[in-house]
Write a protein that holds these residues in place. Structure first.
Motif, PDB file in Angstrom:
ATOM      1  N   ALA A 101       0.868  -1.201   0.010  1.00 56.82           N
ATOM      2  CA  ALA A 101      -0.033  -0.110   0.014  1.00 56.82           C
ATOM      3  C   ALA A 101       0.970   1.271  -0.053  1.00 56.82           C
ATOM      4  O   ALA A 101       0.602   2.303  -0.876  1.00 56.82           O
ATOM      5  N   TRP A 102       1.938   1.181   0.695  1.00 64.04           N
ATOM      6  CA  TRP A 102       2.969   2.379   0.817  1.00 64.04           C
ATOM      7  C   TRP A 102       3.631   2.656  -0.587  1.00 64.04           C
ATOM      8  O   TRP A 102       3.718   3.646  -0.861  1.00 64.04           O
ATOM      9  N   ARG A 103       3.920   1.593  -1.154  1.00 65.37           N
ATOM     10  CA  ARG A 103       4.516   1.664  -2.647  1.00 65.37           C
ATOM     11  C   ARG A 103       3.666   2.174  -3.388  1.00 65.37           C
ATOM     12  O   ARG A 103       4.179   2.999  -4.331  1.00 65.37           O
ATOM     13  N   SER A 104       2.356   2.113  -3.376  1.00 66.34           N
ATOM     14  CA  SER A 104       1.514   2.504  -4.397  1.00 66.34           C
ATOM     15  C   SER A 104       1.169   4.083  -4.113  1.00 66.34           C
ATOM     16  O   SER A 104       0.708   4.665  -4.942  1.00 66.34           O
ATOM     17  N   PRO A 109       5.055   6.189  -9.666  1.00 67.95           N
ATOM     18  CA  PRO A 109       4.610   4.767  -9.368  1.00 67.95           C
ATOM     19  C   PRO A 109       4.711   3.579 -10.587  1.00 67.95           C
ATOM     20  O   PRO A 109       4.416   2.697 -10.380  1.00 67.95           O
ATOM     21  N   ASP A 110       5.529   3.986 -11.658  1.00 68.85           N
ATOM     22  CA  ASP A 110       5.804   3.170 -12.696  1.00 68.85           C
ATOM     23  C   ASP A 110       6.429   1.891 -12.302  1.00 68.85           C
ATOM     24  O   ASP A 110       5.997   0.805 -12.835  1.00 68.85           O
ATOM     25  N   ARG A 111       7.479   2.076 -11.353  1.00 68.35           N
ATOM     26  CA  ARG A 111       8.032   0.949 -11.129  1.00 68.35           C
ATOM     27  C   ARG A 111       7.237  -0.037 -10.192  1.00 68.35           C
ATOM     28  O   ARG A 111       7.133  -1.381 -10.492  1.00 68.35           O
ATOM     29  N   PHE A 112       6.409   0.637  -9.646  1.00 67.48           N
ATOM     30  CA  PHE A 112       5.487  -0.435  -8.711  1.00 67.48           C
ATOM     31  C   PHE A 112       4.560  -1.219  -9.771  1.00 67.48           C
ATOM     32  O   PHE A 112       4.537  -2.410  -9.531  1.00 67.48           O
ATOM     33  N   ILE A 113       3.925  -0.279 -10.490  1.00 65.20           N
ATOM     34  CA  ILE A 113       2.917  -1.011 -11.422  1.00 65.20           C
ATOM     35  C   ILE A 113       3.663  -2.081 -12.377  1.00 65.20           C
ATOM     36  O   ILE A 113       3.265  -3.128 -12.500  1.00 65.20           O
ATOM     37  N   GLN A 114       4.896  -1.895 -12.962  1.00 69.39           N
ATOM     38  CA  GLN A 114       5.558  -2.876 -13.412  1.00 69.39           C
ATOM     39  C   GLN A 114       6.024  -3.935 -12.851  1.00 69.39           C
ATOM     40  O   GLN A 114       5.697  -5.321 -13.083  1.00 69.39           O
ATOM     41  N   ASP A 115       6.433  -3.862 -11.329  1.00 60.73           N
ATOM     42  CA  ASP A 115       6.650  -4.986 -10.440  1.00 60.73           C
ATOM     43  C   ASP A 115       5.318  -5.769 -10.348  1.00 60.73           C
ATOM     44  O   ASP A 115       5.159  -7.117 -10.320  1.00 60.73           O
ATOM     45  N   LEU A 116       4.019  -5.141 -10.232  1.00 58.51           N
ATOM     46  CA  LEU A 116       3.053  -5.750  -9.845  1.00 58.51           C
ATOM     47  C   LEU A 116       2.381  -6.666 -11.026  1.00 58.51           C
ATOM     48  O   LEU A 116       2.135  -7.653 -10.753  1.00 58.51           O
ATOM     49  N   VAL A 117       2.448  -5.960 -12.288  1.00 60.97           N
ATOM     50  CA  VAL A 117       1.908  -6.737 -13.407  1.00 60.97           C
ATOM     51  C   VAL A 117       2.904  -8.008 -13.651  1.00 60.97           C
ATOM     52  O   VAL A 117       2.579  -9.178 -13.801  1.00 60.97           O
ATOM     53  N   GLU A 118       4.163  -7.864 -13.602  1.00 59.75           N
ATOM     54  CA  GLU A 118       5.018  -8.957 -13.499  1.00 59.75           C
ATOM     55  C   GLU A 118       4.733 -10.055 -12.538  1.00 59.75           C
ATOM     56  O   GLU A 118       4.768 -11.317 -12.977  1.00 59.75           O
ATOM     57  N   PHE A 119       4.527  -9.530 -11.443  1.00 64.35           N
ATOM     58  CA  PHE A 119       4.323 -10.786 -10.415  1.00 64.35           C
ATOM     59  C   PHE A 119       2.942 -11.287 -10.766  1.00 64.35           C
ATOM     60  O   PHE A 119       2.864 -12.533 -10.568  1.00 64.35           O
ATOM     61  N   ARG A 120       1.716 -10.646 -11.247  1.00 67.42           N
ATOM     62  CA  ARG A 120       0.676 -11.142 -11.563  1.00 67.42           C
ATOM     63  C   ARG A 120       0.800 -12.266 -12.823  1.00 67.42           C
ATOM     64  O   ARG A 120       0.166 -13.230 -12.932  1.00 67.42           O
ATOM     65  N   MET A 121       1.684 -11.712 -13.648  1.00 65.15           N
ATOM     66  CA  MET A 121       1.857 -12.506 -14.810  1.00 65.15           C
ATOM     67  C   MET A 121       2.448 -13.970 -14.418  1.00 65.15           C
ATOM     68  O   MET A 121       2.275 -15.051 -15.179  1.00 65.15           O
ATOM     69  N   ALA A 122       3.374 -13.924 -13.373  1.00 64.31           N
ATOM     70  CA  ALA A 122       3.953 -14.952 -12.785  1.00 64.31           C
ATOM     71  C   ALA A 122       2.959 -16.129 -12.145  1.00 64.31           C
ATOM     72  O   ALA A 122       3.205 -17.365 -12.031  1.00 64.31           O
ATOM     73  N   VAL A 123       2.105 -15.504 -11.624  1.00 63.98           N
ATOM     74  CA  VAL A 123       1.120 -16.266 -10.571  1.00 63.98           C
ATOM     75  C   VAL A 123      -0.106 -16.536 -11.329  1.00 63.98           C
ATOM     76  O   VAL A 123      -0.831 -17.654 -11.545  1.00 63.98           O
ATOM     77  N   MET A 193      -5.581  -0.573  -5.805  1.00 64.47           N
ATOM     78  CA  MET A 193      -4.892   0.601  -6.593  1.00 64.47           C
ATOM     79  C   MET A 193      -4.784   0.505  -7.976  1.00 64.47           C
ATOM     80  O   MET A 193      -5.465   1.426  -8.622  1.00 64.47           O
ATOM     81  N   SER A 194      -4.632  -0.983  -8.371  1.00 66.79           N
ATOM     82  CA  SER A 194      -4.560  -0.745  -9.913  1.00 66.79           C
ATOM     83  C   SER A 194      -6.019  -0.809 -10.517  1.00 66.79           C
ATOM     84  O   SER A 194      -6.049   0.019 -11.666  1.00 66.79           O
ATOM     85  N   PHE A 195      -6.929  -1.585  -9.936  1.00 70.47           N
ATOM     86  CA  PHE A 195      -8.103  -1.286 -10.512  1.00 70.47           C
ATOM     87  C   PHE A 195      -8.463   0.159 -10.638  1.00 70.47           C
ATOM     88  O   PHE A 195      -9.508   0.420 -11.406  1.00 70.47           O
ATOM     89  N   ARG A 196      -8.373   0.894  -9.479  1.00 72.68           N
ATOM     90  CA  ARG A 196      -9.101   2.183  -9.334  1.00 72.68           C
ATOM     91  C   ARG A 196      -8.358   3.399 -10.683  1.00 72.68           C
ATOM     92  O   ARG A 196      -9.036   4.229 -10.695  1.00 72.68           O
ATOM     93  N   LEU A 197      -7.384   2.838 -10.983  1.00 70.89           N
ATOM     94  CA  LEU A 197      -6.769   3.547 -12.215  1.00 70.89           C
ATOM     95  C   LEU A 197      -7.852   3.522 -13.290  1.00 70.89           C
ATOM     96  O   LEU A 197      -7.601   4.529 -14.271  1.00 70.89           O
ATOM     97  N   ALA A 198      -8.511   2.928 -13.379  1.00 72.18           N
ATOM     98  CA  ALA A 198      -9.240   2.661 -14.566  1.00 72.18           C
ATOM     99  C   ALA A 198     -10.351   3.721 -14.823  1.00 72.18           C
ATOM    100  O   ALA A 198     -10.834   4.032 -13.804  1.00 72.18           O
ATOM    101  N   THR A 199     -10.542   3.895 -15.857  1.00 70.86           N
ATOM    102  CA  THR A 199     -11.802   5.023 -16.179  1.00 70.86           C
ATOM    103  C   THR A 199     -13.000   4.394 -16.535  1.00 70.86           C
ATOM    104  O   THR A 199     -12.838   3.078 -16.816  1.00 70.86           O
ATOM    105  N   PRO A 200     -14.172   4.955 -16.369  1.00 75.13           N
ATOM    106  CA  PRO A 200     -15.248   4.125 -16.734  1.00 75.13           C
ATOM    107  C   PRO A 200     -15.410   3.524 -18.156  1.00 75.13           C
ATOM    108  O   PRO A 200     -15.783   2.412 -18.225  1.00 75.13           O
ATOM    109  N   ALA A 201     -14.823   4.117 -19.189  1.00 73.72           N
ATOM    110  CA  ALA A 201     -14.719   3.645 -20.416  1.00 73.72           C
ATOM    111  C   ALA A 201     -13.844   2.322 -20.511  1.00 73.72           C
ATOM    112  O   ALA A 201     -14.197   1.213 -21.202  1.00 73.72           O
ATOM    113  N   ILE A 202     -12.569   2.314 -19.951  1.00 70.58           N
ATOM    114  CA  ILE A 202     -11.833   1.338 -19.554  1.00 70.58           C
ATOM    115  C   ILE A 202     -12.508   0.327 -18.876  1.00 70.58           C
ATOM    116  O   ILE A 202     -12.293  -0.996 -19.312  1.00 70.58           O
TER     117      ILE A 202
END
Length: 255
Positions: A101-104, A109-123, A193-202
């Protein structure tokens, strides 16, 4: 896109993170955030208890309790002669819900988002493929209901966060792997945090991508479930990157 960067930075579920109701809990969050965001450097020795307690306006007891919590998270190390020092970043418990949460909330935040996506891709692709094979009838119904609730939320990004979490966490649990299952809870604040970055259209555009994952799992097709999850995470990475880029541009213009 019209998006509130401060709102996105502060987004977290609050369900898994350390309580702020007590004084020492407030110390945990304020001091922990300063460390994780780089306001206090790795290897830096903290001020003595008197100075630090005065800066937070708390008693020594509350300060010591807060430091104990941060020590357990791997952020601090206390020595009798050298005082309390910030431990090297590679020794931190990066999957701790508070640290995520603090990292977010970090300045960049670019490094955080990159790390999060890579982690999720692995899992998550693995979890989806396993869920297609192992999920019980009840677990399939749970994932399906989470999807329906996401669709019912429509363009309401905030209302869609909770069912989106249930969708992904349900897949991790349905994998039948006891090491994968807890990961959804651990990274809940980061996912929020990642989900709330989405806009209504996204958000609306993401429904078919989620549906492809759901259908593959319901069809008991592990390879399609794996590939559909890879596609979903790629979509999430693309919109996170785009939204963050636009936010930086807007901040530059406002400055």
């Amino acid at each position: 896109m019209n998006h509130d960067w401060k709102e996105a930075k502060g987004a977290k579920s609050g369900q898994r993170t350390y309580s702020t109701r007590s004084l020492h809990g407030q110390v945990v969050h304020e001091l922990g955030k300063r460390i994780v965001t780089g306001d206090i450097d790795e290897g830096e020795v903290l001020p003595n208890e008197t100075e630090l307690g005065a800066s937070f306006d708390v008693s020594r007891t509350a300060l010591r309790e807060g430091i104990k919590v941060l020590t357990a998270k791997g952020l601090l190390a206390s020595r009798t002669r050298t005082g309390t020092r910030v431990r090297p970043r590679h020794e931190w418990n990066m999957l701790d819900p508070d640290i995520l949460a603090w990292r977010s909330t970090a300045h960049d935040p670019d490094r955080f988002i990159q790390d999060l996506v890579e982690f999720r891709m692995a899992v998550e692709p693995l979890a989806a493929s396993l869920a297609a094979t192992r999920a019980t009838t009840e677990q399939l119904a749970y994932i399906e209901q989470a999807y329906f609730d996401m669709v019912a939320a429509g363009e309401d990004v905030h209302a869609g966060v909770e069912p989106d979490l249930r969708f992904h966490q349900g897949i991790l649990h349905a994998s039948g792997n006891e090491l994968l299952a807890p990961l959804g809870a651990l990274i809940e604040a980061a996912l929020t945090m990642s989900f709330r970055l989405a806009t209504p259209a996204i958000k609306l555009d993401s429904f078919p991508v989620h549906k492809a994952v759901l259908d593959a799992i319901l069809d008991r097709n592990p390879q399609q479930a794996h590939d559909a999850m890879v596609n979903l995470l790629g979509y999430a990475k693309s919109y996170n990157t785009a939204v963050l880029s636009e936010m930086r541009e807007n901040e530059s213009v406002e400055a």
